[in-house]
Design an enzyme around this catalytic site. Structure first.
Site, mmCIF file in Angstrom:
data_model
loop_
_atom_site.group_PDB
_atom_site.id
_atom_site.type_symbol
_atom_site.label_atom_id
_atom_site.label_comp_id
_atom_site.label_asym_id
_atom_site.label_seq_id
_atom_site.Cartn_x
_atom_site.Cartn_y
_atom_site.Cartn_z
ATOM 1 N N ARG A 97 6.768 -37.906 -31.827
ATOM 2 C CA ARG A 97 7.287 -38.672 -30.712
ATOM 3 C C ARG A 97 8.471 -39.736 -31.229
ATOM 4 N NH1 ARG A 97 5.096 -42.950 -27.099
ATOM 5 N NH2 ARG A 97 6.614 -43.119 -25.691
ATOM 6 N N HIS A 142 12.969 -46.347 -24.722
ATOM 7 C CA HIS A 142 11.936 -47.079 -25.255
ATOM 8 C C HIS A 142 12.631 -48.460 -25.376
ATOM 9 C CE1 HIS A 142 7.962 -46.717 -27.485
ATOM 10 N NE2 HIS A 142 8.315 -48.031 -27.633
ATOM 11 N N GLU A 188 6.315 -47.028 -21.358
ATOM 12 C CA GLU A 188 5.555 -48.325 -20.619
ATOM 13 C C GLU A 188 6.718 -49.303 -20.117
ATOM 14 O OE1 GLU A 188 3.874 -50.274 -24.035
ATOM 15 O OE2 GLU A 188 2.430 -48.491 -24.600
ATOM 16 N N ASN A 330 -0.419 -44.005 -22.637
ATOM 17 C CA ASN A 330 -0.615 -45.028 -23.865
ATOM 18 C C ASN A 330 -1.841 -45.943 -23.505
ATOM 19 O OD1 ASN A 330 1.648 -43.872 -24.650
ATOM 20 N ND2 ASN A 330 2.986 -45.706 -24.801
ATOM 21 N N TYR A 332 -4.526 -48.684 -25.725
ATOM 22 C CA TYR A 332 -4.945 -49.261 -26.976
ATOM 23 C C TYR A 332 -6.375 -50.198 -26.895
ATOM 24 C CZ TYR A 332 -0.361 -48.609 -28.875
ATOM 25 O OH TYR A 332 0.953 -48.123 -29.339
ATOM 26 N N GLU A 399 0.581 -42.617 -26.973
ATOM 27 C CA GLU A 399 0.235 -43.784 -28.044
ATOM 28 C C GLU A 399 -1.220 -44.302 -28.027
ATOM 29 O OE1 GLU A 399 2.869 -47.208 -27.997
ATOM 30 O OE2 GLU A 399 4.588 -46.022 -27.503
#
Ligand SMILES: *[C@@H]1O[C@H](CO)[C@@H](O)[C@H](O)[C@H]1NC(C)=O
Ligand SMILES: *[C@@H]1O[C@H](CO)[C@@H](O)[C@H](O)[C@H]1NC(C)=O
Ligand SMILES: *[C@@H]1O[C@H](CO)[C@@H](O)[C@H](O)[C@H]1NC(C)=O
Length: 495
Positions: A97, A142, A188, A330, A332, A399
């Protein structure tokens, strides 16, 4: 030590450090890794590339970035992409990606001027990936808006930007769509809108919290939908690919079992994630009702003529909803959420609109990024929440990753991947959530926005002091390679 003490210690250890699940990922599960144009390419003004908002921002306000770093050279992937592809091939990943730099293709942002050298660069990258059996997953945006478009107002300028983005998307589909079958329009967008046009800490540095940040989101969502429909109408039949938009969120865990904390956590995820996800992915479309109601109420009390949150017409709601072929997520980390009484009126902001208190538990393991704590169980809860809220979509984790100081012996990253992947696998096998792919952020250490080169997320180390930007595999690269090859998180799986 007596045997009972040993047993007790073992059990305590085991629950403190839960073991990864010993079953395999499904046969058709896809593993990949990711980067983004500004973070790796460099070549910021080479071969006709135009200036983008991150070029401008890092050059104009160097003190806002750790060690005054910038992406002028970054990993030099503009020149070293073939080395990157050797690394990808060695990892054995199914897909890569990466994102297109809009200003490398369209130096002025519009299709009136196309930079052939930029087009050729991406054609070469895509060809080399395909020759090595690696699927390109391409993100159109991005965060690196062409600077000339910022000078016309940027993302809050809805009328201008929806059409310009749609033109850029159409051009990308027509140039690369014979080879690219997985497209992500925006990455995002919340970071673009809230950090770029709300708090003003990211490029372009506009501080208009809860006003322009909402307009920015409104534009992005409409622009995504327009690009999706263009794909549908002009390209899908011949190219047979998929289009999605990447939405990111932490998991938000109620600080207690009380009704108020649970309501607060739900409100937080609706504002943080539903803001972008609902209009596109929710069967009813539109912004979350709690967001519509609260922003309207606070705007009125603050003396605004109408809500600071722009409205979609019923036609727009229909046009936007369902514009996805899979769910791009995504994630985290996680946060705890506590109820708060409404923040004082007059404090015009997105945070005031939400009015909750969040914090991270001090017992959670840290990374090199202040916001990133290791909370693997949060991801299992999050993908279950997404599954339930958005009607059982196919989910691709686009991600997920961990930052440290860049050491080759990166045990922390291995533990992170092992535990997060274990929780994702449990969600698939035990909870029935349809996750079909996983993307490790990142292929290599790179320019981490305000953190410059101080927060390293790579499976490969990059020597930023060496003009060759030499890449070296870390221990985690070996770990991930093995996971991809065996679909198993431990030495030996049971099936
Ligand atoms: C926290 O870090 C320690 C030391 O690296 C590790 O053994 C443990 O598994 C980590 N816990 C979590 C939840 O990642
Ligand atoms: C997951 O999604 C894919 C793509 O839509 C679909 O083919 C598959 O049947 C789904 N699997 C489950 C278990 O829902
Ligand atoms: C950079 O790479 C070139 C070509 O491989 C090599 O000759 C040179 O010694 C390298 N420089 C450094 C500082 O490693």
């Amino acid at each position: 030590m007596d045997p009972n003490t040993v047993l007790f210690l073992l059990i305590t250890l085991r629950s403190a450090f839960p073991e990864p699940i010993k079953r395999k990922f499904p046969e058709n599960f896809r593993f990949g890794t990711a980067t983004a144009s500004y973070q790796v390419e460099g070549g910021w003004n080479e071969d006709g590339k135009g200036e983008n908002i991150w070029d401008y921002y890092t050059h104009t306000y160097p003190d806002r970035i750790a060690n005054q770093a910038n992406g002028d050279i970054a990993c030099n992937s503009y020149h070293k992409y073939l080395e990157d592809i050797v690394m990808l091939k060695d990892l054995g990943v199914h897909f890569y990606r990466f994102s297109l730099s809009w200003s490398r293709i369209l130096p002025e942002g519009h299709t009136g001027k196309i930079n052939q050298a930029g087009v050729d660069y991406y054609k070469n990258v895509i060809r080399a990936l395909k020759q090595n059996g690696i699927e390109p997953y391409v993100t159109l945006y991005h965060w690196d808006l062409p600077q000339p478009l910022q000078e016309k107002g940027g993302w809050p300028n809805t009328d201008l930007m929806v059409d310009l983005f749609a033109d850029y998307a159409r051009l990308a589909f027509s140039l690369f769509g014979d080879q690219v079958k997985n497209w992500m329009t925006f990455n995002e967008a919340k970071q673009t809108c809230q950090l770029g046009y709300g708090y003003g800490v990211f490029a372009p540095g506009v501080q208009s919290n809860g006003i322009d940040s909402y307009k920015c989101a409104h534009t992005v969502i409409k622009a995504h939908a327009k690009a999706y429909h263009i794909y549908d109408e002009e390209f899908r039949a011949s190219q047979k690919g998929r289009v999605s938009m990447v939405v990111d969120t932490d998991w938000f865990e109620p600080a207690s079992d009380s009704d108020r904390d649970r309501k607060a956590a739900e409100r937080k995820i609706q504002f943080n994630f539903g803001w972008y996800a609902n209009p596109i992915y929710h069967p009813d479309g539109n912004y979350p009702q709690v967001m519509i109601d609260r922003v309207a109420k606070r705007s009125k009390k603050e003396g605004f003529e109408k809500s600071r949150l722009p409205e979609f017409t019923p036609e727009e709601i229909d046009y936007i909803k369902g514009t996805f072929d899979f769910f791009s997520l995504n994630t985290y980390t996680a946060n705890m959420v506590k109820w708060s009484d409404d923040f004082p009126i007059g404090y015009v902001s997105y945070d005031g609109d939400i009015s909750v208190v969040t914090y991270q538990d001090p017992s959670w393991n840290s990374s090199a990024s202040s916001w990133l704590k290791v909370v693997p169980w949060g991801t299992r809860k999050l993908i279950n929440w997404v599954d339930k809220t958005y009607n059982h979509p196919e989910i691709v984790i686009t991600e997920n990753g961990f930052s440290d100081d860049g050491e080759l012996d990166d045990e922390g990253r291995i533990v992170y991947y092992q535990e997060y992947l274990s929780n994702i696998l449990e969600a698939i096998l035990e909870d029935g959530v349809n996750v079909t792919g996983y993307t490790a952020w990142s292929l290599m250490d790179n320019f981490e926005w305000l953190g410059g080169y101080t927060e390293k997320f790579g499976l490969y180390q990059v020597d930023f002091d060496d003009e060759n930007r030499t890449r070296t595999p870390k221990k985690s690269a070996d770990f991930y390679k093995k996971v991809v090859a065996t679909r198993c998180l431990v030495d030996q799986c049971e099936n």
